[in-house]
Design a protein around this motif. Structure first.
Motif, PDB file in Angstrom:
ATOM      1  N   ALA A 158      -8.201   7.199  12.546  1.00 55.14           N
ATOM      2  CA  ALA A 158      -6.890   7.059  13.194  1.00 55.14           C
ATOM      3  C   ALA A 158      -6.237   5.737  12.798  1.00 55.14           C
ATOM      4  O   ALA A 158      -5.015   5.683  12.545  1.00 55.14           O
ATOM      5  N   ARG A 159      -7.029   4.683  12.708  1.00 57.21           N
ATOM      6  CA  ARG A 159      -6.478   3.382  12.296  1.00 57.21           C
ATOM      7  C   ARG A 159      -6.073   3.382  10.829  1.00 57.21           C
ATOM      8  O   ARG A 159      -5.053   2.797  10.453  1.00 57.21           O
ATOM      9  N   MET A 160      -6.866   4.045  10.002  1.00 52.97           N
ATOM     10  CA  MET A 160      -6.499   4.183   8.595  1.00 52.97           C
ATOM     11  C   MET A 160      -5.191   4.952   8.450  1.00 52.97           C
ATOM     12  O   MET A 160      -4.313   4.581   7.642  1.00 52.97           O
ATOM     13  N   ARG A 161      -5.048   6.020   9.211  1.00 47.73           N
ATOM     14  CA  ARG A 161      -3.807   6.803   9.141  1.00 47.73           C
ATOM     15  C   ARG A 161      -2.597   5.936   9.504  1.00 47.73           C
ATOM     16  O   ARG A 161      -1.542   6.021   8.876  1.00 47.73           O
ATOM     17  N   ALA A 162      -2.750   5.109  10.537  1.00 43.68           N
ATOM     18  CA  ALA A 162      -1.637   4.267  10.969  1.00 43.68           C
ATOM     19  C   ALA A 162      -1.259   3.255   9.889  1.00 43.68           C
ATOM     20  O   ALA A 162      -0.070   3.049   9.599  1.00 43.68           O
ATOM     21  N   PHE A 214       1.097   5.536 -10.354  1.00 37.53           N
ATOM     22  CA  PHE A 214       1.278   6.090  -9.010  1.00 37.53           C
ATOM     23  C   PHE A 214      -0.049   5.939  -8.275  1.00 37.53           C
ATOM     24  O   PHE A 214      -1.120   5.989  -8.899  1.00 37.53           O
ATOM     25  N   GLU A 215       0.040   5.781  -6.941  1.00 35.33           N
ATOM     26  CA  GLU A 215      -1.182   5.556  -6.166  1.00 35.33           C
ATOM     27  C   GLU A 215      -1.049   6.146  -4.769  1.00 35.33           C
ATOM     28  O   GLU A 215      -0.007   6.029  -4.118  1.00 35.33           O
ATOM     29  N   HIS A 216      -2.129   6.769  -4.323  1.00 35.23           N
ATOM     30  CA  HIS A 216      -2.266   7.171  -2.935  1.00 35.23           C
ATOM     31  C   HIS A 216      -3.639   6.731  -2.426  1.00 35.23           C
ATOM     32  O   HIS A 216      -4.603   6.637  -3.202  1.00 35.23           O
ATOM     33  N   THR A 217      -3.715   6.473  -1.131  1.00 36.67           N
ATOM     34  CA  THR A 217      -4.999   6.344  -0.441  1.00 36.67           C
ATOM     35  C   THR A 217      -5.345   7.716   0.122  1.00 36.67           C
ATOM     36  O   THR A 217      -4.510   8.352   0.773  1.00 36.67           O
ATOM     37  N   ILE A 218      -6.564   8.183  -0.127  1.00 41.83           N
ATOM     38  CA  ILE A 218      -6.959   9.512   0.349  1.00 41.83           C
ATOM     39  C   ILE A 218      -8.194   9.432   1.244  1.00 41.83           C
ATOM     40  O   ILE A 218      -8.988   8.486   1.153  1.00 41.83           O
ATOM     41  N   LEU A 219      -8.321  10.449   2.070  1.00 42.15           N
ATOM     42  CA  LEU A 219      -9.492  10.635   2.927  1.00 42.15           C
ATOM     43  C   LEU A 219     -10.205  11.909   2.474  1.00 42.15           C
ATOM     44  O   LEU A 219      -9.587  12.986   2.434  1.00 42.15           O
ATOM     45  N   VAL A 220     -11.473  11.801   2.115  1.00 41.03           N
ATOM     46  CA  VAL A 220     -12.243  12.972   1.706  1.00 41.03           C
ATOM     47  C   VAL A 220     -12.571  13.812   2.937  1.00 41.03           C
ATOM     48  O   VAL A 220     -12.993  13.286   3.975  1.00 41.03           O
ATOM     49  N   GLY A 241      -3.883  -0.090   4.143  1.00 41.01           N
ATOM     50  CA  GLY A 241      -3.315   1.126   3.569  1.00 41.01           C
ATOM     51  C   GLY A 241      -2.604   0.754   2.271  1.00 41.01           C
ATOM     52  O   GLY A 241      -1.823  -0.204   2.250  1.00 41.01           O
ATOM     53  N   ASP A 242      -2.839   1.496   1.186  1.00 40.76           N
ATOM     54  CA  ASP A 242      -2.446   1.076  -0.161  1.00 40.76           C
ATOM     55  C   ASP A 242      -1.762   2.233  -0.889  1.00 40.76           C
ATOM     56  O   ASP A 242      -2.319   3.339  -0.973  1.00 40.76           O
ATOM     57  N   THR A 243      -0.575   1.986  -1.444  1.00 42.11           N
ATOM     58  CA  THR A 243       0.148   3.040  -2.159  1.00 42.11           C
ATOM     59  C   THR A 243       1.132   2.416  -3.148  1.00 42.11           C
ATOM     60  O   THR A 243       1.595   1.288  -2.948  1.00 42.11           O
ATOM     61  N   SER A 244       1.449   3.148  -4.208  1.00 42.44           N
ATOM     62  CA  SER A 244       2.446   2.650  -5.162  1.00 42.44           C
ATOM     63  C   SER A 244       3.161   3.812  -5.832  1.00 42.44           C
ATOM     64  O   SER A 244       2.674   4.953  -5.851  1.00 42.44           O
ATOM     65  N   ARG A 245       4.311   3.486  -6.415  1.00 42.08           N
ATOM     66  CA  ARG A 245       5.118   4.486  -7.089  1.00 42.08           C
ATOM     67  C   ARG A 245       5.952   3.798  -8.166  1.00 42.08           C
ATOM     68  O   ARG A 245       6.351   2.642  -7.997  1.00 42.08           O
ATOM     69  N   THR A 246       6.212   4.499  -9.261  1.00 36.09           N
ATOM     70  CA  THR A 246       7.066   3.975 -10.313  1.00 36.09           C
ATOM     71  C   THR A 246       8.462   4.579 -10.175  1.00 36.09           C
ATOM     72  O   THR A 246       8.613   5.801 -10.072  1.00 36.09           O
ATOM     73  N   TYR A 247       9.467   3.699 -10.169  1.00 38.06           N
ATOM     74  CA  TYR A 247      10.862   4.104  -9.982  1.00 38.06           C
ATOM     75  C   TYR A 247      11.666   3.860 -11.258  1.00 38.06           C
ATOM     76  O   TYR A 247      11.412   2.894 -11.999  1.00 38.06           O
ATOM     77  N   LEU A 248      12.633   4.722 -11.493  1.00 35.24           N
ATOM     78  CA  LEU A 248      13.579   4.535 -12.587  1.00 35.24           C
ATOM     79  C   LEU A 248      14.682   3.613 -12.093  1.00 35.24           C
ATOM     80  O   LEU A 248      15.192   3.776 -10.986  1.00 35.24           O
TER      81      LEU A 248
END
Length: 341
Positions: A107-111, A322-328, A197-204
């Motif tokens: 739950a904390r990871m999701r937040a 591009f990056e997402h954090t995932i939960l198995v 929580g970690d994420t990234s994206r490439t933008y034009l």
């Protein structure tokens, strides 16, 4: 943030992926023995070194990326909880333990991941030809602290800013400054209630050609294909295999940066390779980690600027990430940093 891997170093105080460069660690196969087949390469990105790769043709078609003016570090209010490394400029080691979560920590990871996704979504709306990466950093910093969170990159191993902004041929860990570019990767990590929580994206940024748009599109698809390989009991090797098979259809290069475990600790095992590899072990339900491939139009030879962070392609070719954090989970993977639309 990603970790970096190297096959050969020319000089090297320790480095790391929010990065940096790579040191060979005891007990891990030496990645320098082979570069043409699936090599057991496993080295974490550290600072202040130069990665040397096999000689490849130069493909520079634009003026090389230049350093801009870096503004002073932004303050964090006293009431915001800090991660253990904050205020030390210490570059933490990659934690060898794979982080498993119970219902409360999930739950904390999701937040934390939801906040990171919202911040990235907002940051993307700021990408314009006349907006500098320093302005993006200021906006990201303010949104994170307004939410009662800490911007994880800030002070990590001495990193001076609250977000990574990687422009054009910068592969990752770009320091926000007075620049902008044709394409820009924005890498957001937040520390909220003791979890990252970690994420990234490439933008034009403005008008770009079709080849650039294709690079960005293929990179995002590579990330999604890597995620689709994940579920309880699956070998970690499957991620890199799925990505590599798809990249081979387009002839791009996969840059030497890797994903990582994440949770209470910013960077931990497992190391997530985006190429064919020998990463041991299998995924377990309850694990969280990042998948974050970086692709280049040219070769994989890269170098690190003397700021200790900015990794750029030697041939000047554009890169995307591009990056997402995932939960198995038992039957797949939940993308924790997916922005609700």
């Amino acid at each position: 943030m990603a970790l970096s891997v190297s096959l050969e170093l020319s000089h090297s105080p320790p480095l790391w992926h929010l990065p940096s460069l790579c040191h060979h660690r005891p007990g891990i196969p030496d990645p320098r023995k082979s570069w043409t087949v699936k090599q057991p390469k496993r080295i974490c990105s550290r600072r202040a070194a130069e990665i040397q790769w096999p000689e490849q043709p130069r493909r520079r078609t634009r003026e090389p990326l230049r350093r801009g003016t870096v503004s002073p570090r932004l303050p964090v209010p006293d009431h915001i909880p800090l991660p253990p490394y904050a205020g030390t400029n210490r570059l933490p080691d990659v934690d060898p333990n794979r982080q498993l979560h119970d219902c409360e920590s999930i739950a904390r990871m999701r937040a934390a991941c939801e906040l990171a996704a919202r911040v990235l979504e907002y940051a993307g709306t700021l990408v314009k030809p006349w907006v500098t990466t320093d302005e993006i950093d200021r906006a990201v910093h303010q949104m994170i602290i307004d939410a009662g969170a800490y911007p994880s990159p800030l002070g990590y191993g001495g990193f001076p800013k609250s977000v990574c902004t990687s422009v054009n041929e910068c592969i990752c860990h770009g320091i926000p400054d007075s620049r902008n570019g044709d394409i820009i990767n924005i890498d957001v990590t937040v520390y909220l209630n003791g979890y990252h929580g970690d994420t990234s994206r490439t933008y034009l940024c403005g008008e770009v050609d079709e080849s650039t748009m294709q690079l960005v599109k293929v990179t995002e698809e590579c990330m999604l294909r890597g995620i689709s390989a994940c579920k309880h009991g699956t070998s970690f090797k499957t991620i890199g295999q799925r990505i590599s098979e798809y990249v081979d259809e387009y002839g791009y290069s996969i840059d030497p940066f890797v994903g990582h475990g994440i949770g209470k600790i910013f960077h931990s095992e497992p190391i997530i390779w985006h190429t064919y590899d020998y990463e041991p072990g299998y995924m377990v339900a309850g694990q969280t980690f990042t998948i974050e491939p970086t692709l280049s139009m040219g070769g994989t030879q890269c170098t690190l600027w003397d700021d200790g962070w900015t990794a750029v392609t030697v041939d000047g070719s554009l890169t995307a990430q591009f990056e997402h954090t995932i939960l198995v989970t038992g039957d797949g993977a939940e993308i924790l940093t997916m922005h609700p639309r």
